[in-house]
Design an enzyme around this catalytic site. Sequence first.
Site, PDB file in Angstrom:
ATOM      1  N   ASP A 161     129.052  32.885  48.500  1.00 44.92           N
ATOM      2  CA  ASP A 161     127.459  33.221  48.331  1.00 44.92           C
ATOM      3  C   ASP A 161     127.252  33.456  49.933  1.00 44.92           C
ATOM      4  O   ASP A 161     127.762  32.903  50.970  1.00 44.92           O
ATOM      5  CB  ASP A 161     125.986  32.130  47.283  1.00 44.92           C
ATOM      6  CG  ASP A 161     126.655  31.136  47.994  1.00 44.92           C
ATOM      7  OD1 ASP A 161     127.161  30.836  48.208  1.00 44.92           O
ATOM      8  OD2 ASP A 161     126.088  30.195  47.257  1.00 44.92           O
ATOM      9  N   ASP A 205     118.825  22.703  38.092  1.00 46.41           N
ATOM     10  CA  ASP A 205     118.331  24.067  37.467  1.00 46.41           C
ATOM     11  C   ASP A 205     119.089  24.721  36.860  1.00 46.41           C
ATOM     12  O   ASP A 205     119.266  25.495  36.131  1.00 46.41           O
ATOM     13  CB  ASP A 205     118.077  25.187  38.492  1.00 46.41           C
ATOM     14  CG  ASP A 205     118.346  25.650  38.861  1.00 46.41           C
ATOM     15  OD1 ASP A 205     119.138  25.344  39.763  1.00 46.41           O
ATOM     16  OD2 ASP A 205     117.717  26.559  40.241  1.00 46.41           O
ATOM     17  N   HIS A 223     121.896  26.124  37.762  1.00 42.24           N
ATOM     18  CA  HIS A 223     122.742  27.489  39.272  1.00 42.24           C
ATOM     19  C   HIS A 223     123.413  27.161  39.311  1.00 42.24           C
ATOM     20  O   HIS A 223     124.869  25.997  39.163  1.00 42.24           O
ATOM     21  CB  HIS A 223     121.681  28.203  39.873  1.00 42.24           C
ATOM     22  CG  HIS A 223     122.241  26.928  41.002  1.00 42.24           C
ATOM     23  ND1 HIS A 223     120.958  25.968  41.719  1.00 42.24           N
ATOM     24  CD2 HIS A 223     123.358  27.103  42.372  1.00 42.24           C
ATOM     25  CE1 HIS A 223     121.296  25.539  43.181  1.00 42.24           C
ATOM     26  NE2 HIS A 223     122.923  26.367  43.260  1.00 42.24           N
TER      27      HIS A 223
END
Lengths: 236, 236, 236, 236
Positions: free
Chosen positions: A66, A128, A130
């Site tokens: 990413d 969360d 991710h």
Amino acid sequence: MKLIITSDYEEMSQISAQLVLSKMYSDKRVNLSLTAGSTPARMYEILKDFMADRPYFDNVHFYNFDEISIEGEQYGLTMRSLNEQFYHPCTIKKENIHELNPTNYENYDQKITDDGGLDLILVGIGADGHFCGNLPEYTKFENETYTVMMEEGDKNFKLLHELIGKKPEGATVTFGPRTVLSAKQVVLFANGEHKADIIQKALEGPVTTDVPSSVLKLHPNLVVVLDKEAASKLSK
Amino acid sequence: MKLIITSDYEEMSQISAQLVLSKMYSDKRVNLSLTAGSTPARMYEILKDFMADRPYFDNVHFYNFDEISIEGEQYGLTMRSLNEQFYHPCTIKKENIHELNPTNYENYDQKITDDGGLDLILVGIGADGHFCGNLPEYTKFENETYTVMMEEGDKNFKLLHELIGKKPEGATVTFGPRTVLSAKQVVLFANGEHKADIIQKALEGPVTTDVPSSVLKLHPNLVVVLDKEAASKLSK
Amino acid sequence: MKLIITSDYEEMSQISAQLVLSKMYSDKRVNLSLTAGSTPARMYEILKDFMADRPYFDNVHFYNFDEISIEGEQYGLTMRSLNEQFYHPCTIKKENIHELNPTNYENYDQKITDDGGLDLILVGIGADGHFCGNLPEYTKFENETYTVMMEEGDKNFKLLHELIGKKPEGATVTFGPRTVLSAKQVVLFANGEHKADIIQKALEGPVTTDVPSSVLKLHPNLVVVLDKEAASKLSK
Amino acid sequence: MKLIITSDYEEMSQISAQLVLSKMYSDKRVNLSLTAGSTPARMYEILKDFMADRPYFDNVHFYNFDEISIEGEQYGLTMRSLNEQFYHPCTIKKENIHELNPTNYENYDQKITDDGGLDLILVGIGADGHFCGNLPEYTKFENETYTVMMEEGDKNFKLLHELIGKKPEGATVTFGPRTVLSAKQVVLFANGEHKADIIQKALEGPVTTDVPSSVLKLHPNLVVVLDKEAASKLSK
């Protein structure tokens, strides 16, 4: 899924390093994708002990998974992090590093398959749920590498805006779930009590885009390495 | 995902047979799971040409992936079908056939991993998007092998009730999505215009339990073999 | 070693084609090395049926495993043969063909490992036990790709000299045994009564450079496909 | 062949442990064959740190690769050694240990292939070039598991006779070269100056039964791990 619950962060890091290093001891081309951040900090120290200045890793290629590009900077957050944590200390040659960024993400999946596919991807998990840049609000399981579309009202927009000095839309690219799951082996690691809830949800709960990493358990060759705190909410 | 669009049912069947047969030409134990039904009819004829009375397939084991047991009968619908289409014509030894049924489904995933895992699973797709016994109304992607829980008002209840002579609940067992996706290779095949819509949804649409087979595209080693009619609604 | 004894040349060719084709049905890069000559003639016809004008084989690369270069000709004997039998009829793109010749053989092993290694190599066997260009008088099992050193008195010297219009030394290059054995899968095929003696020696006799192909049985993933005539001298 | 030259015995042991452990982190059945003796002493200490009392290694099976049975004793030299060095300290369950001995060696190769094949075999090298029980005078590369035939005049006869209290013939069984080479991965390790000569011969010299381990370099997935003393005579 292979679940490995270790006694502490050190053992989690050692086992993660074993998994990553063992792939590299091949004479043939090997393609890896490794996470940046705090979870792998100790693992990268171990990798350094076995990689720095070694002449026998020319066959190993690294693919960033990413990126968050920053205004006026050559490298985004991920590349900067990996350079510091891993590529420089482990003396990886420039030609073996495959940066992902907003200019090349559209052909990145094709590039990986042309190169023979990923042999291993190592990912962390956010509180969360991710993994890579696949956030709860934005994840589609069918996505390959994509740019995360944020709008001004979005939770992460302001945060990222300040951080990177420009609007995050178009600046943030990430492997989609499908890219990650196309690797031959997936390793997920986590440590600490603050990860216990999300690990329980991801591993034992439903596969749902509300918890993006819940989809990882569908991979045929997934290894999960946890310290006992991160594993403390698991039922079994 | 490798997408192979063939000119007709014959070519689709030939390629499916090539994929299945090539796994068998090994001296080591090989574990396969093959669908029953109309789609594989021609493929099984081809398999017969290369398998019947051959002395060199003792290393190949077959695992049934679903079952609907029938009142008063030794074999359920799937086992009966596979016996007729495949096991008998291809002279498979009894000890190489691993029946799945309501009495053993709970330990079946463990059994498969103990046996080394599935090398290949070949599945078809229903017009409603189901694969194996994973129906739109009942599918959870996180499921391993399970019994499909039907209630009297359910769409399929009456149909199955008449077919098998007893309440379907408890009679119907199937590999869950997670079992299927744990195989080293997944092959999905389909033919005919009546499959064009669902193939488009499964391959190009979102990953959703409304179209259970949409999850198959997350597998790192998926081959999809279609005739051109089944592929006719695909955008690319 | 998996030994498959077929009823005739047709079945031998079909099974060889299945093994080769099944490797190609992948989305990732695949590297293959296939023999020229008379044994594969029928197999190449079958490959044509499944390969010509197909848009989905861009991921498949072909590596020639030997060459005899001819004075004044662009292509050597092997490349000429493969062009006629395989590359042209099966519409293989030029960029997917990796010619081996006297100018590039020294770096060819490194090139293959850089490209990810060979997924499959298909070889025939000569009546003298040779495979690729590894002849009884010249074979060293430890060799990677090399040029066959012939002297004027040698058995094959005069024959080759006339055939290629120049001294064969330096004109003949071949994968060594070690290159062949470095492939992930090796397929050896043979048909006809005239191969029965050498097949018996290669498969059941000692591993010796007098019968170069005797070394193939040491590969962990060897498939041998024979018609019943070629298998007729085997003891079991 | 992947050649890894480490700085010392500790690093050689760490890397060997990484290779062995990484295979075990799978949910599917894994089959390993590990050497006893002095070379692996430190590696087994490392394995203990990651294996003892862990609940997640039920999927891993161990196959002894040679044995010298002793008069009046339940266990031979190898089994005794492995029990002390590895099986007991690493708390391996009895049902996961597959002893090799003179009563079962004839069906042992078949047993391994039925069980899915060896995923990794770790072997040392003797100063005379032997690996497992394949001694220079007795080795045939084509051999599967066999009993070493010694006669009274043989070099090792008297030595073994005294050691085991009976005639060695029939007491000594070993994987043959072909059994070893049938594993999916082969790891060869060595340390110390006294191994430098034989390592040079085995890795850079001809493949010959005079140096049995010279054949290992023909394996498509061989990793050689050396300390710098053992590597000191290598030309490159």
